[in-house]
Design an enzyme around this catalytic site. Structure first.
Site, PDB file in Angstrom:
ATOM      1  CD  GLU A  21       7.695   0.068  12.039  1.00  0.00           C
ATOM      2  OE1 GLU A  21       6.877   0.377  11.468  1.00  0.00           O
ATOM      3  OE2 GLU A  21       8.926  -0.572  11.454  1.00  0.00           O
TER       4      GLU A  21
ATOM      5  CD  GLU B  36       4.030  -1.294  13.565  1.00  0.00           C
ATOM      6  OE1 GLU B  36       2.838  -1.044  13.875  1.00  0.00           O
ATOM      7  OE2 GLU B  36       4.957  -0.854  14.213  1.00  0.00           O
TER       8      GLU B  36
ATOM      9  CG  ASN C  51      -0.215   0.027   2.519  1.00  0.00           C
ATOM     10  OD1 ASN C  51       0.758  -0.631   2.837  1.00  0.00           O
ATOM     11  ND2 ASN C  51      -1.053   0.630   3.295  1.00  0.00           N
TER      12      ASN C  51
HETATM   13  P1  NAD Z   1       0.358  -9.455   3.228  1.00  0.00           P
HETATM   14  O1  NAD Z   1       0.359  -9.930   4.775  1.00  0.00           O
HETATM   15  O2  NAD Z   1      -0.474 -10.236   2.391  1.00  0.00           O
HETATM   16  O3  NAD Z   1       1.847  -9.126   2.691  1.00  0.00           O
HETATM   17  C1  NAD Z   1       2.861  -8.338   3.443  1.00  0.00           C
HETATM   18  C2  NAD Z   1       3.971  -8.859   2.898  1.00  0.00           C
HETATM   19  O4  NAD Z   1       4.413 -10.164   3.645  1.00  0.00           O
HETATM   20  C3  NAD Z   1       4.586  -9.153   1.456  1.00  0.00           C
HETATM   21  O5  NAD Z   1       5.644  -8.792   1.005  1.00  0.00           O
HETATM   22  C4  NAD Z   1       4.148 -10.701   1.376  1.00  0.00           C
HETATM   23  O6  NAD Z   1       4.835 -11.093   0.255  1.00  0.00           O
HETATM   24  C5  NAD Z   1       4.690 -11.116   2.397  1.00  0.00           C
HETATM   25  N1  NAD Z   1       4.207 -12.498   3.122  1.00  0.00           N
HETATM   26  C6  NAD Z   1       3.287 -13.012   2.737  1.00  0.00           C
HETATM   27  N2  NAD Z   1       3.241 -14.266   3.392  1.00  0.00           N
HETATM   28  C7  NAD Z   1       4.470 -14.594   3.989  1.00  0.00           C
HETATM   29  C8  NAD Z   1       4.868 -15.449   4.820  1.00  0.00           C
HETATM   30  N3  NAD Z   1       4.233 -16.811   5.048  1.00  0.00           N
HETATM   31  N4  NAD Z   1       6.005 -15.452   5.460  1.00  0.00           N
HETATM   32  C9  NAD Z   1       6.669 -14.142   5.179  1.00  0.00           C
HETATM   33  N5  NAD Z   1       6.323 -13.132   4.312  1.00  0.00           N
HETATM   34  C10 NAD Z   1       5.055 -13.090   3.809  1.00  0.00           C
HETATM   35  O7  NAD Z   1      -0.206  -7.842   3.553  1.00  0.00           O
HETATM   36  P2  NAD Z   1      -0.462  -6.717   2.132  1.00  0.00           P
HETATM   37  O8  NAD Z   1      -1.948  -7.411   1.611  1.00  0.00           O
HETATM   38  O9  NAD Z   1       0.688  -6.681   1.465  1.00  0.00           O
HETATM   39  O10 NAD Z   1      -0.790  -5.579   3.057  1.00  0.00           O
HETATM   40  C11 NAD Z   1      -2.155  -5.255   3.351  1.00  0.00           C
HETATM   41  C12 NAD Z   1      -2.177  -5.334   4.974  1.00  0.00           C
HETATM   42  O11 NAD Z   1      -1.193  -4.473   5.399  1.00  0.00           O
HETATM   43  C13 NAD Z   1      -3.329  -4.767   5.702  1.00  0.00           C
HETATM   44  O12 NAD Z   1      -3.714  -5.867   6.661  1.00  0.00           O
HETATM   45  C14 NAD Z   1      -2.813  -3.565   6.107  1.00  0.00           C
HETATM   46  O13 NAD Z   1      -3.613  -3.183   7.329  1.00  0.00           O
HETATM   47  C15 NAD Z   1      -1.512  -4.053   6.747  1.00  0.00           C
HETATM   48  N6  NAD Z   1      -0.527  -2.685   6.935  1.00  0.00           N
HETATM   49  C16 NAD Z   1      -0.263  -2.612   8.273  1.00  0.00           C
HETATM   50  C17 NAD Z   1       0.499  -1.282   8.542  1.00  0.00           C
HETATM   51  C18 NAD Z   1       0.662  -0.964   9.950  1.00  0.00           C
HETATM   52  O14 NAD Z   1       1.358   0.127  10.024  1.00  0.00           O
HETATM   53  N7  NAD Z   1      -0.018  -1.547  10.801  1.00  0.00           N
HETATM   54  C19 NAD Z   1       0.825  -0.533   7.255  1.00  0.00           C
HETATM   55  C20 NAD Z   1       0.471  -0.944   6.018  1.00  0.00           C
HETATM   56  C21 NAD Z   1      -0.278  -2.121   5.906  1.00  0.00           C
END
Ligand code: NAD
Length: 495
Positions: free
Chosen positions: A473, A260, A162
């Site tokens: 963070e 996060e 995002n």
């Molecule tokens: P996601 O969890 O699908 O992926 C995040 C990252 O993790 C990607 O690089 C992905 O390839 C990797 N990943 C996926 N499976 C993994 C595994 N088993 N082991 C290690 N890495 C793995 O999230 P997304 O769809 O990319 O992002 C959206 C989510 O992120 C939403 O839930 C949003 O709330 C969250 N988000 C949180 C914050 C925060 O600061 N709290 C900020 C931005 C986004």
């Protein structure tokens, strides 16, 4: 003149590389490439390595060698490198913004003024943080204790789609500032700016292998990284379920972890709020980046006495938003990240309708020009008349969809706001100072904004509670995470 989006899509997709030891390299199993799609048009813009174990191991070894040199540098030397990285990104700001806009579908002007500006600020902020940092010193009658921050070694940074460079740089700058080397695994949906950043590291003369990038799927490249014993800490931003897998894999080896994760953030609007300002504030908090920010407000709780007036004004304001071509300065919202995500959002809106919800605006795919009709789009949407416990009010939608619920008392508003598995952020809208404080401290969240949203001072603690995250963070919280504190006690015998 700015090129049109059609002119920006290459006729033959570019091939992106992993970056290992300062060199662009393909995946070791040569055939493994994945498509990177521009979500505004649905067209493939590049191919990225689908990295496996072997690629991750090569990146980790490169990081390990670089860290042996890097850990010996002084804080001022590291600060100089961070500053030169910030300058070098700034010099190529439009190029970075264009890459971010093409990968994510967000408007170019937002990529430039929000994402890339913040990435530059992150490097500048941690430059200043380590130039001015102090560590603890505790005097005893007969001894002096002082605290030394030592690097961890190699750290893994796993980031979502995002805010790709914004969130990667938020981790990367303090990680290298503290003397670590990094292997980054950006989201497979938004690989480009992490790759451009590797060029920047070479340009400014960073040690080869200080910053390595492996592309690929989370379940392959991501798990290879989190499972590996060379990795001493994992900083992860992404969904809650992924965070759970990451935590499980890191726990086995007692890795340091910062997680996060998701949110379902409430905005609490009291009858004494400044309505015009609140409508503008909530519109921004709900729809910036197509609602795809973990901090976005998605549950708007409004005191019943102003409910009708507020909802009418919010809907009118939302209807003024322009959804369209990411190249246009007048677009407020761009595309969603993917077709899969669009389908997920459509599913949530359908579930809201089944639960009795009334869609007051949006709720479907907008009319678009031929150039972008093939992309993943959705209108900004406001839904009312739902029970607070329904699916769309409890689960993270992560898109341009908000639900509005009425409440009668402060206690009821607090109970609804705290009633989900998440605890990332809340906003409180009131002109009563005592209420602002009382309601803010009652929020089970890591962050609260009063009469504002996404108003960030990079020194402050950032993170969530409950299923939104572990750790903080920002400022010294980041410096602490990316280092081990060591206490040294020197005996000073009384003569
Ligand atoms: P996601 O969890 O699908 O992926 C995040 C990252 O993790 C990607 O690089 C992905 O390839 C990797 N990943 C996926 N499976 C993994 C595994 N088993 N082991 C290690 N890495 C793995 O999230 P997304 O769809 O990319 O992002 C959206 C989510 O992120 C939403 O839930 C949003 O709330 C969250 N988000 C949180 C914050 C925060 O600061 N709290 C900020 C931005 C986004």
């Amino acid at each position: 003149m700015k090129p049109s989006i059609a002119e920006l899509i290459p006729s033959t997709p570019a091939t992106l590389s992993n970056w290992i030891a300062g060199e662009p390299v393909g995946p070791m199993s040569h055939a493994y490439y994945m498509d990177n799609v521009n979500p505004a048009t649905g067209k493939v813009i590049s191919k990225i390595p689908r990295s496996q174990d072997m690629d991750v191991q090569a990146a980790l070894r490169a990081a390990q060698s670089a860290q042996l040199i890097w850990k010996k540098t002084s804080l001022p030397e590291r600060a100089d490198l961070l500053e030169s990285i910030a300058d070098a990104i700034e010099a190529r700001k439009d190029e970075f913004a264009q890459a971010e806009s093409l990968d994510t579908g967000k408007p170019f002007h937002i990529a430039k003024n929000v994402d890339i500006s913040r990435a530059i600020s992150n490097f500048r902020f941690f430059t200043g943080a380590i130039r001015h940092d102090e560590t603890g010193c505790h005097m005893m009658g007969d001894a002096l204790n002082y605290t030394v921050r030592k690097p961890l070694g190699v750290v893994a940074l796993i980031t979502p789609w995002n805010l790709p460079l914004y969130l990667l740089s938020w981790k990367l700058a303090p990680a290298i500032a503290m003397g670590n080397a990094v292997v980054a695994k950006p989201s497979e949906l938004t690989p480009t700016t992490a790759t451009l950043l590797a060029e920047i590291f070479n340009e400014v003369g960073a040690p080869k292998g200080l910053y390595n990038v492996v592309h690929g799927r989370g379940i392959e490249a991501g798990t290879a990284l989190t499972n590996h014993p060379i990795v001493k800490a994992i900083s992860f931003t992404g969904g809650t379920q992924t965070g759970r897998y990451v935590a499980q894999s890191g726990a086995e080896q007692f890795k340091k972890m910062s997680l996060e994760m998701g949110g379902k953030n409430a905005a609490l609007v009291f009858e004494d709020a400044d309505i015009e300002r609140t409508v503008q504030g909530i519109r921004r908090a709900s729809f910036l980046n197509q609602g795809q920010i973990c901090l976005c407000a998605s549950r708007i709780l409004v005191q019943r006495s102003i409910y009708d007036e507020f909802v009418a004004k919010l809907v009118a304001a939302v209807q003024e938003l322009t959804v369209g071509d990411p190249q246009s300065e007048s677009s407020d919202l761009g595309a969603l990240i993917s077709d899969d995500h669009q389908q997920k959002i459509i599913g949530y809106v359908q579930s809201a309708k089944r639960d009795g919800g009334k869609v007051l605006c949006g709720g479907s795919i907008p009319e678009l020009s031929d150039e972008i009709r093939g992309g993943s789009w959705f209108q900004p949407t406001v839904i009312v008349d739902l029970p607070t416990s329904c699916k769309i009010s409890m689960e993270e939608v992560f898109g341009p969809v908000v639900v509005v619920h009425p409440f009668d008392t402060e206690e009821e508003a607090i109970e609804i706001a705290n009633g989900t598995q998440y605890g990332l952020a809340a906003t409180v809208w009131t002109q009563n100072l005592e209420r602002a404080h009382r309601v803010s401290v009652a929020m089970d969240t890591g962050l609260v904004w009063v009469n504002t949203w996404l108003h960030r001072d990079l020194r402050t603690p950032f993170g969530g509670v409950k299923n939104s995250g572990i750790g903080r963070e920002g400022g010294h919280y980041s410096l602490d995470f990316y280092s081990n504190a060591q206490n040294i006690c020197i005996s000073l015998p009384r003569s």
